[in-house]
Design a protein around this motif. Structure first.
Motif, PDB file in Angstrom:
ATOM      1  N   PHE A 115      46.948  41.963  22.801  1.00 10.74           N
ATOM      2  CA  PHE A 115      45.889  42.384  21.893  1.00 10.74           C
ATOM      3  C   PHE A 115      46.475  43.175  20.741  1.00 10.74           C
ATOM      4  CE2 PHE A 115      46.194  45.275  25.489  1.00 10.74           C
ATOM      5  CZ  PHE A 115      46.334  46.514  24.889  1.00 10.74           C
ATOM      6  N   ARG A 116      45.669  43.339  19.711  1.00  9.74           N
ATOM      7  CA  ARG A 116      46.109  44.085  18.527  1.00  9.74           C
ATOM      8  C   ARG A 116      46.226  45.575  18.838  1.00  9.74           C
ATOM      9  NH1 ARG A 116      46.595  41.695  13.805  1.00  9.74           N
ATOM     10  NH2 ARG A 116      45.612  39.694  13.468  1.00  9.74           N
ATOM     11  N   TRP A 117      47.258  46.209  18.295  1.00 15.62           N
ATOM     12  CA  TRP A 117      47.461  47.637  18.446  1.00 15.62           C
ATOM     13  C   TRP A 117      46.332  48.387  17.754  1.00 15.62           C
ATOM     14  CZ3 TRP A 117      48.020  51.629  14.982  1.00 15.62           C
ATOM     15  CH2 TRP A 117      48.446  52.832  15.513  1.00 15.62           C
ATOM     16  N   SER A 118      45.891  49.488  18.356  1.00 20.49           N
ATOM     17  CA  SER A 118      44.862  50.341  17.785  1.00 20.49           C
ATOM     18  C   SER A 118      45.216  51.797  18.072  1.00 20.49           C
ATOM     19  CB  SER A 118      43.505  50.001  18.405  1.00 20.49           C
ATOM     20  OG  SER A 118      42.551  50.974  18.068  1.00 20.49           O
ATOM     21  N   SER A 119      44.931  52.673  17.150  1.00 23.76           N
ATOM     22  CA  SER A 119      45.230  54.091  17.365  1.00 23.76           C
ATOM     23  C   SER A 119      44.376  54.686  18.483  1.00 23.76           C
ATOM     24  CB  SER A 119      45.026  54.887  16.070  1.00 23.76           C
ATOM     25  OG  SER A 119      43.685  54.777  15.637  1.00 23.76           O
ATOM     26  N   ASP A 120      43.223  54.061  18.787  1.00 21.46           N
ATOM     27  CA  ASP A 120      42.352  54.549  19.865  1.00 21.46           C
ATOM     28  C   ASP A 120      43.010  54.441  21.236  1.00 21.46           C
ATOM     29  OD1 ASP A 120      40.405  55.028  17.992  1.00 21.46           O
ATOM     30  OD2 ASP A 120      39.328  53.161  18.380  1.00 21.46           O
ATOM     31  N   ILE A 121      43.839  53.430  21.418  1.00 18.07           N
ATOM     32  CA  ILE A 121      44.453  53.175  22.736  1.00 18.07           C
ATOM     33  C   ILE A 121      45.959  53.278  22.675  1.00 18.07           C
ATOM     34  CG2 ILE A 121      42.550  51.759  23.590  1.00 18.07           C
ATOM     35  CD1 ILE A 121      44.257  49.333  22.778  1.00 18.07           C
ATOM     36  N   ASP A 122      46.475  54.089  21.774  1.00 14.99           N
ATOM     37  CA  ASP A 122      47.915  54.185  21.553  1.00 14.99           C
ATOM     38  C   ASP A 122      48.682  54.685  22.769  1.00 14.99           C
ATOM     39  OD1 ASP A 122      50.295  54.032  20.134  1.00 14.99           O
ATOM     40  OD2 ASP A 122      50.144  56.098  19.454  1.00 14.99           O
ATOM     41  N   GLY A 123      48.107  55.566  23.571  1.00 18.20           N
ATOM     42  CA  GLY A 123      48.838  56.163  24.682  1.00 18.20           C
ATOM     43  C   GLY A 123      48.602  55.516  26.034  1.00 18.20           C
ATOM     44  N   ILE A 124      48.179  54.244  26.098  1.00 14.69           N
ATOM     45  CA  ILE A 124      47.883  53.640  27.400  1.00 14.69           C
ATOM     46  C   ILE A 124      49.159  53.465  28.204  1.00 14.69           C
ATOM     47  CG2 ILE A 124      45.812  52.490  26.606  1.00 14.69           C
ATOM     48  CD1 ILE A 124      47.354  49.857  26.675  1.00 14.69           C
ATOM     49  N   GLY A 125      49.010  53.535  29.542  1.00 15.41           N
ATOM     50  CA  GLY A 125      50.160  53.400  30.418  1.00 15.41           C
ATOM     51  C   GLY A 125      49.748  52.904  31.788  1.00 15.41           C
ATOM     52  N   ALA A 126      50.663  53.042  32.737  1.00 13.64           N
ATOM     53  CA  ALA A 126      50.455  52.502  34.076  1.00 13.64           C
ATOM     54  C   ALA A 126      49.367  53.234  34.866  1.00 13.64           C
ATOM     55  CB  ALA A 126      51.758  52.531  34.852  1.00 13.64           C
ATOM     56  N   ALA A 127      48.935  54.406  34.427  1.00 13.37           N
ATOM     57  CA  ALA A 127      47.869  55.135  35.130  1.00 13.37           C
ATOM     58  C   ALA A 127      46.486  54.710  34.662  1.00 13.37           C
ATOM     59  CB  ALA A 127      48.035  56.635  34.916  1.00 13.37           C
ATOM     60  N   ASP A 128      46.420  53.779  33.736  1.00 13.82           N
ATOM     61  CA  ASP A 128      45.148  53.375  33.152  1.00 13.82           C
ATOM     62  C   ASP A 128      44.687  52.035  33.716  1.00 13.82           C
ATOM     63  OD1 ASP A 128      45.377  55.660  31.607  1.00 13.82           O
ATOM     64  OD2 ASP A 128      46.412  54.598  30.004  1.00 13.82           O
ATOM     65  N   LYS A 129      43.472  51.621  33.337  1.00 14.81           N
ATOM     66  CA  LYS A 129      42.965  50.325  33.797  1.00 14.81           C
ATOM     67  C   LYS A 129      42.250  49.619  32.661  1.00 14.81           C
ATOM     68  CE  LYS A 129      38.395  51.580  35.571  1.00 14.81           C
ATOM     69  NZ  LYS A 129      37.493  51.528  36.710  1.00 14.81           N
ATOM     70  N   MET A 130      42.108  48.314  32.822  1.00 14.82           N
ATOM     71  CA  MET A 130      41.379  47.501  31.865  1.00 14.82           C
ATOM     72  C   MET A 130      40.323  46.721  32.631  1.00 14.82           C
ATOM     73  SD  MET A 130      44.382  46.287  29.275  1.00 14.82           S
ATOM     74  CE  MET A 130      43.244  45.925  27.943  1.00 14.82           C
ATOM     75  N   THR A 131      39.123  46.634  32.075  1.00 17.29           N
ATOM     76  CA  THR A 131      38.021  45.933  32.725  1.00 17.29           C
ATOM     77  C   THR A 131      37.524  44.833  31.799  1.00 17.29           C
ATOM     78  OG1 THR A 131      37.369  47.991  33.804  1.00 17.29           O
ATOM     79  CG2 THR A 131      35.752  46.206  33.777  1.00 17.29           C
ATOM     80  N   ARG A 132      37.489  43.599  32.335  1.00 18.64           N
ATOM     81  CA  ARG A 132      36.967  42.474  31.562  1.00 18.64           C
ATOM     82  C   ARG A 132      35.458  42.651  31.451  1.00 18.64           C
ATOM     83  NH1 ARG A 132      39.495  37.491  33.844  1.00 18.64           N
ATOM     84  NH2 ARG A 132      38.058  37.888  35.522  1.00 18.64           N
ATOM     85  N   ILE A 133      34.934  42.601  30.237  1.00 20.08           N
ATOM     86  CA  ILE A 133      33.529  42.943  29.981  1.00 20.08           C
ATOM     87  C   ILE A 133      32.559  41.936  30.587  1.00 20.08           C
ATOM     88  CG2 ILE A 133      31.798  43.308  28.173  1.00 20.08           C
ATOM     89  CD1 ILE A 133      33.796  45.581  28.328  1.00 20.08           C
ATOM     90  N   HIS A 134      32.793  40.641  30.424  1.00 22.15           N
ATOM     91  CA  HIS A 134      31.771  39.661  30.794  1.00 22.15           C
ATOM     92  C   HIS A 134      31.524  39.543  32.286  1.00 22.15           C
ATOM     93  CE1 HIS A 134      34.146  36.184  32.273  1.00 22.15           C
ATOM     94  NE2 HIS A 134      35.069  36.611  31.446  1.00 22.15           N
ATOM     95  N   ASP A 135      32.486  39.935  33.149  1.00 25.94           N
ATOM     96  CA  ASP A 135      32.231  39.858  34.586  1.00 25.94           C
ATOM     97  C   ASP A 135      32.558  41.150  35.340  1.00 25.94           C
ATOM     98  OD1 ASP A 135      34.983  39.797  34.523  1.00 25.94           O
ATOM     99  OD2 ASP A 135      35.187  37.933  35.646  1.00 25.94           O
ATOM    100  N   GLY A 136      33.036  42.179  34.648  1.00 26.77           N
ATOM    101  CA  GLY A 136      33.299  43.469  35.277  1.00 26.77           C
ATOM    102  C   GLY A 136      34.551  43.517  36.129  1.00 26.77           C
ATOM    103  N   LYS A 137      35.425  42.535  36.053  1.00 25.43           N
ATOM    104  CA  LYS A 137      36.657  42.499  36.837  1.00 25.43           C
ATOM    105  C   LYS A 137      37.623  43.563  36.322  1.00 25.43           C
ATOM    106  CE  LYS A 137      39.652  40.666  39.678  1.00 25.43           C
ATOM    107  NZ  LYS A 137      39.575  41.040  41.053  1.00 25.43           N
ATOM    108  N   SER A 138      38.095  44.439  37.227  1.00 25.94           N
ATOM    109  CA  SER A 138      39.007  45.522  36.854  1.00 25.94           C
ATOM    110  C   SER A 138      40.449  45.153  37.163  1.00 25.94           C
ATOM    111  CB  SER A 138      38.657  46.804  37.594  1.00 25.94           C
ATOM    112  OG  SER A 138      37.436  47.309  37.143  1.00 25.94           O
ATOM    113  N   TYR A 139      41.346  45.585  36.304  1.00 28.55           N
ATOM    114  CA  TYR A 139      42.776  45.362  36.460  1.00 28.55           C
ATOM    115  C   TYR A 139      43.515  46.682  36.329  1.00 28.55           C
ATOM    116  CZ  TYR A 139      41.877  40.403  35.530  1.00 28.55           C
ATOM    117  OH  TYR A 139      41.418  39.114  35.581  1.00 28.55           O
ATOM    118  N   GLU A 140      44.527  46.891  37.172  1.00 31.25           N
ATOM    119  CA  GLU A 140      45.422  48.029  37.025  1.00 31.25           C
ATOM    120  C   GLU A 140      46.545  47.612  36.086  1.00 31.25           C
ATOM    121  OE1 GLU A 140      46.841  49.107  40.873  1.00 31.25           O
ATOM    122  OE2 GLU A 140      44.891  49.788  41.545  1.00 31.25           O
ATOM    123  N   ILE A 141      46.956  48.510  35.212  1.00 31.73           N
ATOM    124  CA  ILE A 141      48.037  48.207  34.285  1.00 31.73           C
ATOM    125  C   ILE A 141      49.366  48.416  34.992  1.00 31.73           C
ATOM    126  CG2 ILE A 141      49.146  48.891  32.127  1.00 31.73           C
ATOM    127  CD1 ILE A 141      46.383  49.651  31.075  1.00 31.73           C
TER     128      ILE A 141
END
Length: 108
Positions: free
Chosen positions: A64-90
């Motif tokens: 995905f495109r870099w954004s200053s809002d999510i500049d510090g993401i790392g392995a302690a964070d997660k991403m959730t797919r919006i359309h089905d709510g599936k969560s992923y660990e980074i």
């Protein structure tokens, strides 16, 4: 180089923080950092049946495109797919350049 046309799936990015409950304990609280449109590339998956329970694990790469809002993401964070709510660990973050970020994620 990836083009913007492939960034079709919307994900929410969340950061784990610790919050005190007023006693001696702390609880994990997820703070939303923002949303990104990403290209999802499936890497591998396994399915195991153990003691009448099916465990499914999938690994994907998100670009995905870099954004200053999510500049510090790392392995302690997660991403959730919006359309089905599936969560992923980074699992890992690779800042390709100041335009794109590649993240390897594992299903929870």
């Amino acid at each position: 180089m990836a083009r913007s046309a492939g960034l079709r799936t919307r994900f929410a990015v969340s950061h784990r923080t610790q919050e005190s409950d007023g006693w001696m304990d702390t609880a994990d609280v997820w703070e939303d950092l923002g949303e990104v449109f990403a290209q999802e590339i499936f890497l591998r998956g396994t399915e195991k049946a153990v003691a009448a329970e099916i465990n499914v694990h999938a690994q994907s790469k998100l670009r995905f495109r870099w954004s200053s809002d999510i500049d510090g993401i790392g392995a302690a964070d997660k991403m959730t797919r919006i359309h089905d709510g599936k969560s992923y660990e980074i699992a890992s973050v690779n800042n390709v350049d100041r335009r794109f970020v590649e993240v390897v994620v594992v299903s929870q």
